[in-house]
Write an enzyme that holds these catalytic residues in place. Structure first.
Site, short mmCIF file in Angstrom:
data_model
loop_
_atom_site.label_atom_id
_atom_site.label_comp_id
_atom_site.label_asym_id
_atom_site.label_seq_id
_atom_site.Cartn_x
_atom_site.Cartn_y
_atom_site.Cartn_z
N HIS A 1 -5.52 4.82 24.97
CA HIS A 1 -5.29 4.70 23.52
C HIS A 1 -6.62 4.37 22.84
O HIS A 1 -7.12 3.26 22.95
CB HIS A 1 -4.24 3.64 23.24
N SER B 1 4.85 8.00 16.44
CA SER B 1 4.57 9.09 15.51
C SER B 1 5.65 9.30 14.46
O SER B 1 5.59 10.30 13.73
CB SER B 1 4.32 10.42 16.26
N GLY C 1 5.78 1.67 17.20
CA GLY C 1 5.08 2.43 18.22
C GLY C 1 3.76 3.04 17.75
O GLY C 1 3.41 3.00 16.57
N HIS C 2 3.07 3.66 18.69
CA HIS C 2 1.76 4.27 18.41
C HIS C 2 1.87 5.42 17.41
O HIS C 2 2.79 6.22 17.46
CB HIS C 2 1.07 4.72 19.68
N ASN C 3 0.90 5.48 16.51
CA ASN C 3 0.78 6.57 15.52
C ASN C 3 1.92 6.61 14.51
O ASN C 3 2.06 7.59 13.77
CB ASN C 3 0.65 7.93 16.21
#
Lengths: 310, 310, 310
Positions: free
Chosen positions: C183, C244, C224-226
């Site tokens: 990441h 995302s 979460g990520h993004n």
């Protein structure tokens, strides 16, 4: 004694425990050296039967002594002694309390922590923890006594390993309270395990709570006492796994799912997000919903429900 | 003033508040010394009515002054003053902001912490907290200002008590933001309370968020502002209880369940895992599902649904 | 390069990456200076296609180089180079690993932290974080490298920003494990953001995970990520938002709800407590249930289900 399912106690004869607990011993007066689960019984191990559903495990158990109530008959196959008490679960709590040591945190780097392990600021460790090479512990990680972490693990911020599990003897009167079940066990992580921020894994009552090699857990997961997670499982955020559940290898669990206690999820099963797994699953299962059903059935039910409305 | 439902403010006349808030006072010009809920009103207390559903509570309230909008009629039975403003909830936020003090953390052992209390490394306390004898605070526990913890409590790693609750005045224009409701209250735990790792209990808006004697909460639970949990409740992991809910004594809640705000769960009720409780429950209720229904009804519905498919 | 969707890499020609990854380059041999998402492509950016559902994004992408498998045809409209490899997702992980720096925590107050920012005891920061004026970081807050926090933010105890997101390349053999996706991105909070105790926001794979101005998140949420959360959103306790996902402005989410990855929740939508959002929602939607449906439909279904029983 298999450390996966047993924890040491101060040595004491079964007859001494009978006196302490106000019970009656049936069978040989063995020396008890550990508390154990029925599955991991051995001659110097004492276990208990609080629930008739474990009768089959009792029949097969090699435990030297089993705490049982005053009425339950001894199952065919069991060859050890029986210690009869009015309330086996309360007696079990009293036995376990003999094995508890005070918790000792340390400001030093414990001897069991590999020199290559990275300890960020704000990590708090018990003096006797073991951490393997190249593992990384981010800020706020807490390892309670006895915790074992393998090699190449990543523990993100505020992970807690080895906190007491959630077990209490129910109140015995209308104004009484719950009695804590002491937790003598520990947590053991394999190699290449990654745990997300805020995730908690509880110590075992006796024996170990285990996360196997290569398994990955996302943030804010809750793993109960005596859970055994296999190798290469992937568990998304905010999942809860209740006590003594077994996840075999390569299980995949979606976010916010819950898995009830004392069941087995077969190898390679896939559990959808927000599902509630209340029964054991065969290997390769795919389930959705709460309570969880086969994924194809879930989709049919949902479609039927919507069309029935029209 | 009952600390369970009121928090002190700097003394100020109702007419002064009318000027500050751009409102109109109807009734005697009392001195206001505290912010209070309608249920815990008293002569020097100021409360508010943001929602018509609290009209009955207003009628019965002993609050000296109540903030209300420009149109709502005063209910029969209420004998105090009314302070009319365009937006009572925004005015309430402004009143509360007069009572906020800066948060002061301390590196010392606060005077209110009993000498027998165990404070692990990494515990962070506000200067004015109170902790009773023989309680144990594990690493990373944070107690915000005003928190009171009883005797013989166990707070596992990273428990947070007294963080601000979640309350905001809705935006008043299409590009505007939410206005924070200041939180003047505190958290109070009884004796023999155990809280699992990562569990959070928010401070009250005014008065107290309470966890009663002997209650046990598992890991990663979220308890909202002004919740009142009774004695000897058992709440499993990842449960959420929204603001101002009341759980009477001996309530048992399964893992990942949610309880909506401003309702009452009667004594001894049992709430299944992953349930969503949206209405008050009579004592001794057993419920399952989201939204939660009587457990027997839930099982019938689930069975009917499956058979209807076939 | 737009930092919202791209992160720097050591400069290297596409042909060099072809050699490292055992792949074949189709098209000009550009210099790659960043990893990027398809949506935020630019001439010196390298992206990947692991899933056919992103074919439309690929067609429109300005990324100079895209990792693709051996068979997928290049979509009309895409003008950059293609780097063919057997496993694009595994290759993507290898590319990203070239951009990772060791994590450096600091005991000092980082230069990027405004002098008016309040840092409570037990806060742990990476050396390069940026925090705006008048923000308050309560005890146990952890900011991983690169985190940017705006002005007037409140981060309650044990908030974690910038921990690695949850992404792994699936095992390639029956005994193999999952490969971590490095990441490279970061977390960025706007101004007037409030995050509840224990809430976690993961760093982006590349680019940024964003929480917009004025948004408020309650305790124990998992972002979460993004993920991109807009302005003035309100998200209740224990909510999970998967990687995302995009929440536009003024979205309101009830407690314990879950939002799946790679979808968009339109402006002003309202998501009920414990809902599971599995599809994108138009602006102004109101949904309930898991999987979530229109709130009116949910109420009809629930009523029909109960009456059908009788």
């Amino acid at each position: 004694m298999d450390p996966l399912g047993a924890s040491p106690l101060p040595a004491r004869r079964a007859s001494e425990w009978a006196t302490v607990l106000g019970g009656t011993l049936e069978g040989p007066d063995l020396v008890v050296e550990a508390a154990c689960t029925l599955d991991f019984g051995f001659a110097a191990g004492l276990s208990f039967l609080a629930n008739p559903s474990y009768r089959r495990a009792w029949a097969a158990s090699a435990a030297g002594v089993v705490l049982a109530d005053l009425n339950t008959s001894v199952p065919n196959g069991y060859r050890g002694s029986v210690l009869r008490v009015a309330n086996p679960y309360a007696a079990w709590a009293e036995v376990l309390s003999s094995g508890i040591h005070p918790v000792a945190w340390t400001a030093d780097r414990p001897a069991g922590v590999d020199p290559s392990t990275v300890l960020a600021p704000g990590v708090v460790l018990a003096a006797d923890v073991v951490v393997g090479p190249r593992s990384v512990l981010h800020p706020g990680v807490v390892l309670y006594p006895g915790t074992v972490v393998g090699a190449d693990c990543i523990l993100h911020a505020n992970v807690v390993l080895g906190s007491d599990g959630f077990g209490f003897v129910p109140p015995l009167g209308s104004a009484a309270g719950w009695t804590k079940i002491p937790h003598l066990g520990r947590v053991r992580l394999g190699d290449h395990v990654e745990l997300g921020a805020g995730t908690c894994v509880d110590r075992a009552v006796v024996g170990e709570t285990v996360v196997g090699d290569g398994s990955k857990l996302d943030n804010l997961c809750q793993i109960g006492h005596n859970v055994r997670i296999g190798r290469h499982c992937v568990i998304a955020g905010q999942v809860g796994v209740a006590g003594s559940a077994v996840l075999e290898d390569y299980v995949v669990v979606g976010g916010q799912a819950g898995i009830a206690g004392h069941l087995t999820v077969g190898r390679g099963s896939r559990i959808g997000a927000q599902s509630g797994v209340a029964k054991s699953l065969a290997p390769g299962s795919e389930v959705l919903g709460s309570p969880a059903v086969d994924a194809r059935e879930f989709r049919r039910l949902f479609a039927a429900q919507k069309s029935a409305r029209g």
